[in-house]
Scaffold this active site. Structure first.
Site, PDB file in Angstrom:
ATOM      1  N   ASP A 120       0.830  -1.206   0.000  1.00 14.86           N
ATOM      2  CA  ASP A 120       0.000   0.000   0.000  1.00 14.86           C
ATOM      3  C   ASP A 120       0.865   1.256   0.000  1.00 14.86           C
ATOM      4  OD1 ASP A 120      -2.022   1.819   0.174  1.00 14.86           O
ATOM      5  OD2 ASP A 120      -2.476   1.433   2.265  1.00 14.86           O
ATOM      6  N   ASP A 160      -1.736   6.013  -6.295  1.00 14.04           N
ATOM      7  CA  ASP A 160      -2.001   5.126  -5.168  1.00 14.04           C
ATOM      8  C   ASP A 160      -2.206   3.700  -5.654  1.00 14.04           C
ATOM      9  OD1 ASP A 160      -2.646   4.370  -2.499  1.00 14.04           O
ATOM     10  OD2 ASP A 160      -4.770   4.501  -2.996  1.00 14.04           O
TER      11      ASP A 160
END
Length: 491
Positions: free
Chosen positions: A174, A371
């Site tokens: 992440d 992201d």
């Protein structure tokens, strides 16, 4: 004299026509690819294959010969989509899609909430469920106070070792968070994972952090118990992890690194099914790249419905053929990676979107981040409307159909083997351009031929480049030189 003048006039025209492109500024050169071909049949077959195979990829895990407390050389780890290790429980591909989009919406809410709270000087865990402030007490660290951010879909995993000797586990990657953590025994509340729960007592390198250490002080939420540091990370959909903050040996491929600060979570809940925990690749001091002192890291995301593996790499140089953009940082929040996006084009035509739409303002709001945990790219509503309308104009010959979930522009391609659609491109400073392959923005949402335009609007100032648009492209974060690099077809 007249003929000589005519000769020089022709010579000047010749030089202008044939040599001018060599000296024109780079920003004026037309390099945009106007159309892209989508292989409809192959895309549909891939959605069906998700239910016809038995995933359970075992990534190679190399035992290290030596253990090091510092790290400076290059390092490569394998990276796989969730489907490779966790068989879907859904009955059909549309159910898979709707589930992914639901998780994705939770993540979007979480990222924007975290930024809003940071800008306003409010800690996520200083809030009650009704949004008012509360004072954190020592006993509160044992359970989540509220949810504030979400890890979203957790679609990509890597295999690493925790402890000495190393216990092999799958971890979610992440780029939108910093704290690394793993589920630990004794486990008061743990979700299902593919590997055994990590047992701290079996590791000779397990070491609790005291409350006065810089790692403990760098946590957003921490507390003390008998001078041991406790941590909590809460997420916007009800997900959370709570436990001891410690240092451990982390094995990445054939390399081991001592004294990596990680959370040893004894109470965990959320959308992480399959993985044992999370590797934070954000820009904060507790993230894995920061703790490795990595000057660069890169990843390449294979198709989420594939069982193929790609790589996560540290300290590899930026490839010479990379399409580059400025890597920007927000003075209010160092976790996110902001990209210097200047515009979007459809079919070779640059849209009239003000550059201010993609810039961080003085308060720290706005801008566009890249992201790995967000699936679908979100942009401000007015900009999205221009993008969508331009795409619709270029696809008049395709049969349209009803929207699906957050997608408002969908097509019935069940009778098509392939289609040609306008190319969508990201534009960066100095005329750099990244054209996307058609499969990165026109995606199947079922197995019968419904495809949707995979962008979505957001009412917030923050825009996000998601992993659907990143698939098949190596994304390089050159932190040392404040550059983001994109290398298409490099998985």
């Amino acid at each position: 004299m007249g003929s000589l003048f005519f000769f020089y006039a022709l010579l000047s025209l010749f030089l202008f026509l044939f040599l001018a492109p060599c000296v024109l500024p780079r920003t004026l050169i037309q390099t945009t690819k106007t159309t892209s071909v989508l292989d409809v049949s192959a895309s549909i077959e891939k959605t069906k294959s998700l239910f016809s195979s038995s995933p359970k990829m075992t990534l190679p895990f190399a035992q290290q010969d030596t253990t090091t407390s510092s790290y400076s050389s290059s390092l490569t780890m394998q990276l796989v989509p969730r489907n490779s290790i966790h068989k879907t429980s859904h009955a059909d591909y549309k159910s898979v899609t709707l589930s992914r989009l639901e998780r994705d919406s939770a993540r979007i809410k979480s990222l924007t909430t975290r930024l809003d709270l940071t800008i306003n000087g409010i800690s996520v865990s200083d809030l009650k469920p009704d949004g008012t402030n509360s004072n954190l007490k020592a006993e509160d660290i044992q359970s989540p106070i509220i949810s504030g951010t979400s890890q979203g879909s957790g679609e990509y995993f890597s295999r690493i070792g925790i402890g000495n000797p190393p216990s092999q586990v799958y971890m979610v990657l992440d780029t939108g968070s910093d704290v690394n953590w793993v589920q630990c025994a004794p486990c008061a509340d743990c979700y299902q994972q593919s590997d055994p729960i990590f047992e701290p007592t079996s590791s000779s390198s397990y070491s609790p952090l005291s409350c006065d250490t810089k790692q403990c002080k760098a946590l957003d939420v921490s507390e003390c118990r008998n001078n041991s540091c406790l941590y909590e990370v809460s997420y916007g959909d009800g997900s959370y992890t709570v436990g001891d903050f410690v240092t451990e040996t982390v094995s990445l491929g054939s390399v081991s690194v001592d004294n990596v600060a990680i959370g040893c979570g004894h109470n965990n809940e959320g959308l992480f099914v399959g993985a044992a925990g999370l590797l934070g690749l954000g820009g904060g001091s507790l993230s894995l790249p920061s703790q490795l002192n990595a000057t660069t890291f890169s990843y390449c995301l294979v198709d989420r419905d594939s069982e193929l593996a790609s790589t996560l790499e540290f300290n590899e140089p930026l490839p010479r053929n990379a399409i580059t953009a400025p890597l920007l940082r927000n003075h209010e929040l160092d976790t996110f990676y902001y990209v210097g996006l200047t515009g979007l084009s459809v079919g070779g035509g640059l849209l009239k979107i003000p550059e201010s739409v993609f810039k961080i303002d003085e308060s720290g709001d706005g801008g566009i981040i890249i992201d790995s945990g967000t699936a679908v790219t979100r942009i401000q509503t007015d900009a999205y409307n221009m993008l969508r309308d331009a795409f619709v104009k270029g696809t008049k010959d395709l049969p349209s159909t009803n929207g699906v979930a957050l997608f408002d522009t969908c097509y019935d391609l069940s009778s098509k083997g392939s289609v040609e659609v306008p190319t969508v491109s990201f534009h960066f400073a100095d005329g750099h351009e990244l054209p996307l392959p058609a499969k990165n923005y026109l995606i199947p949402v079922d197995s019968v031929g419904t495809f949707c335009f995979a962008f979505a609007p957001t009412a917030t100032a923050l825009s996000i480049i998601g992993n659907v648009q990143q698939q098949g492209t190596r994304v390089v974060m050159d932190v040392a030189n404040s550059v983001v690099g994109f290398v298409p077809d490099n998985c």
